[in-house]
Scaffold this motif. Sequence first.
Motif, PDB file in Angstrom:
ATOM      1  N   VAL A   1     -35.849  37.396  41.431  1.00 47.18           N
ATOM      2  CA  VAL A   1     -37.216  37.901  41.339  1.00 47.18           C
ATOM      3  C   VAL A   1     -37.132  39.397  41.052  1.00 47.18           C
ATOM      4  O   VAL A   1     -36.423  40.116  41.753  1.00 47.18           O
ATOM      5  N   VAL A   2     -37.836  39.858  40.033  1.00 51.16           N
ATOM      6  CA  VAL A   2     -37.846  41.283  39.687  1.00 51.16           C
ATOM      7  C   VAL A   2     -39.281  41.740  39.493  1.00 51.16           C
ATOM      8  O   VAL A   2     -40.070  41.054  38.845  1.00 51.16           O
TER       9      VAL A   2
ATOM     10  N   ASN B   1     -40.489  52.311  39.303  1.00 46.12           N
ATOM     11  CA  ASN B   1     -39.923  51.664  40.476  1.00 46.12           C
ATOM     12  C   ASN B   1     -39.579  50.224  40.126  1.00 46.12           C
ATOM     13  O   ASN B   1     -40.320  49.572  39.399  1.00 46.12           O
ATOM     14  N   VAL B   2     -38.451  49.759  40.642  1.00 46.82           N
ATOM     15  CA  VAL B   2     -38.078  48.360  40.485  1.00 46.82           C
ATOM     16  C   VAL B   2     -37.706  47.797  41.845  1.00 46.82           C
ATOM     17  O   VAL B   2     -37.162  48.492  42.694  1.00 46.82           O
ATOM     18  N   SER B   3     -38.028  46.540  42.034  1.00 45.87           N
ATOM     19  CA  SER B   3     -37.570  45.827  43.218  1.00 45.87           C
ATOM     20  C   SER B   3     -37.073  44.466  42.751  1.00 45.87           C
ATOM     21  O   SER B   3     -37.539  43.938  41.749  1.00 45.87           O
ATOM     22  N   ALA B   4     -36.092  43.941  43.472  1.00 44.34           N
ATOM     23  CA  ALA B   4     -35.509  42.675  43.043  1.00 44.34           C
ATOM     24  C   ALA B   4     -34.905  41.924  44.211  1.00 44.34           C
ATOM     25  O   ALA B   4     -34.412  42.516  45.166  1.00 44.34           O
ATOM     26  N   GLN B   5     -34.971  40.611  44.083  1.00 40.26           N
ATOM     27  CA  GLN B   5     -34.216  39.705  44.957  1.00 40.26           C
ATOM     28  C   GLN B   5     -33.104  39.155  44.073  1.00 40.26           C
ATOM     29  O   GLN B   5     -33.372  38.576  43.025  1.00 40.26           O
ATOM     30  N   LEU B   6     -31.852  39.385  44.469  1.00 38.33           N
ATOM     31  CA  LEU B   6     -30.748  38.959  43.631  1.00 38.33           C
ATOM     32  C   LEU B   6     -29.600  38.330  44.398  1.00 38.33           C
ATOM     33  O   LEU B   6     -28.570  38.023  43.812  1.00 38.33           O
ATOM     34  N   GLY B   7     -29.778  38.112  45.676  1.00 39.77           N
ATOM     35  CA  GLY B   7     -28.729  37.469  46.461  1.00 39.77           C
ATOM     36  C   GLY B   7     -27.577  38.412  46.762  1.00 39.77           C
ATOM     37  O   GLY B   7     -27.554  39.551  46.330  1.00 39.77           O
ATOM     38  N   THR B   8     -26.610  37.891  47.493  1.00 39.38           N
ATOM     39  CA  THR B   8     -25.502  38.730  47.942  1.00 39.38           C
ATOM     40  C   THR B   8     -24.300  38.721  46.998  1.00 39.38           C
ATOM     41  O   THR B   8     -23.415  39.560  47.126  1.00 39.38           O
ATOM     42  N   SER B   9     -24.255  37.801  46.042  1.00 37.45           N
ATOM     43  CA  SER B   9     -23.080  37.719  45.170  1.00 37.45           C
ATOM     44  C   SER B   9     -23.182  38.616  43.932  1.00 37.45           C
ATOM     45  O   SER B   9     -22.206  38.774  43.212  1.00 37.45           O
ATOM     46  N   MET B  10     -24.344  39.212  43.675  1.00 40.14           N
ATOM     47  CA  MET B  10     -24.516  40.095  42.522  1.00 40.14           C
ATOM     48  C   MET B  10     -24.592  41.543  42.989  1.00 40.14           C
ATOM     49  O   MET B  10     -25.159  41.833  44.029  1.00 40.14           O
ATOM     50  N   GLY B  11     -24.051  42.442  42.162  1.00 37.21           N
ATOM     51  CA  GLY B  11     -24.017  43.855  42.525  1.00 37.21           C
ATOM     52  C   GLY B  11     -25.224  44.649  42.075  1.00 37.21           C
ATOM     53  O   GLY B  11     -25.389  45.798  42.449  1.00 37.21           O
ATOM     54  N   GLY B  12     -26.081  44.051  41.270  1.00 33.22           N
ATOM     55  CA  GLY B  12     -27.249  44.727  40.732  1.00 33.22           C
ATOM     56  C   GLY B  12     -27.694  44.026  39.469  1.00 33.22           C
ATOM     57  O   GLY B  12     -27.343  42.874  39.239  1.00 33.22           O
ATOM     58  N   PHE B  13     -28.454  44.720  38.628  1.00 31.69           N
ATOM     59  CA  PHE B  13     -28.882  44.166  37.350  1.00 31.69           C
ATOM     60  C   PHE B  13     -29.062  45.299  36.356  1.00 31.69           C
ATOM     61  O   PHE B  13     -28.914  46.471  36.698  1.00 31.69           O
ATOM     62  N   VAL B  14     -29.371  44.945  35.115  1.00 32.22           N
ATOM     63  CA  VAL B  14     -29.495  45.927  34.042  1.00 32.22           C
ATOM     64  C   VAL B  14     -30.884  45.818  33.421  1.00 32.22           C
ATOM     65  O   VAL B  14     -31.329  44.717  33.081  1.00 32.22           O
ATOM     66  N   ILE B  15     -31.557  46.949  33.275  1.00 34.41           N
ATOM     67  CA  ILE B  15     -32.828  47.000  32.554  1.00 34.41           C
ATOM     68  C   ILE B  15     -32.493  47.287  31.091  1.00 34.41           C
ATOM     69  O   ILE B  15     -31.785  48.252  30.787  1.00 34.41           O
ATOM     70  N   GLU B  16     -33.007  46.441  30.191  1.00 32.70           N
ATOM     71  CA  GLU B  16     -32.740  46.596  28.758  1.00 32.70           C
ATOM     72  C   GLU B  16     -34.033  46.410  27.974  1.00 32.70           C
ATOM     73  O   GLU B  16     -35.076  46.126  28.557  1.00 32.70           O
ATOM     74  N   GLY B  17     -33.925  46.541  26.669  1.00 30.94           N
ATOM     75  CA  GLY B  17     -35.063  46.313  25.793  1.00 30.94           C
ATOM     76  C   GLY B  17     -35.566  47.560  25.111  1.00 30.94           C
ATOM     77  O   GLY B  17     -36.491  47.511  24.307  1.00 30.94           O
TER      78      GLY B  17
END
Length: 133
Positions: free
Chosen positions: A122-123, A59-75
């Motif tokens: 915040v992630v 499970n992931v949760s994030a605060q990223l604001g309204t100008s971003m469409g999402g994020f990418v998990i990498e590594g």
Amino acid sequence: SIRRQRQMCIRDSVNANPAPQVFNPYQAQGVIGDSATCAPQCVISFPTVPAGKRLVITNVSAQLGTSMGGFVIEGNGVAFFVPKAYPTAGTLAVPVTVYFEPGSTPTARFFVQDATQHTSLVVTFVGYFVPIP
């Protein structure tokens, strides 16, 4: 009786072999206070996966604001995209299944399209460790 044997078998298998998330839980949070300081790409790094364990993020949760469409998990050698449910949302919380091998470092990468927003990123990753023999 057969009924009694079946109940004991189910009970014993559940109690004798609990799921890995019971004994090896994982929860970590990363923060970037102002997305303008790292634009156009902000990366939050999480603790490196210890030797002898595989990390499973569920499970992931994030605060990223309204100008971003999402994020990418990498590594872990691949990119796992986590989109927002709708464009005007400022947060997300979704179930995922992403694996990280020992020695890998999970990251969350944000593509900051509007650095004037000064968004706090915040992630939180939640999951569990699986022992590797």
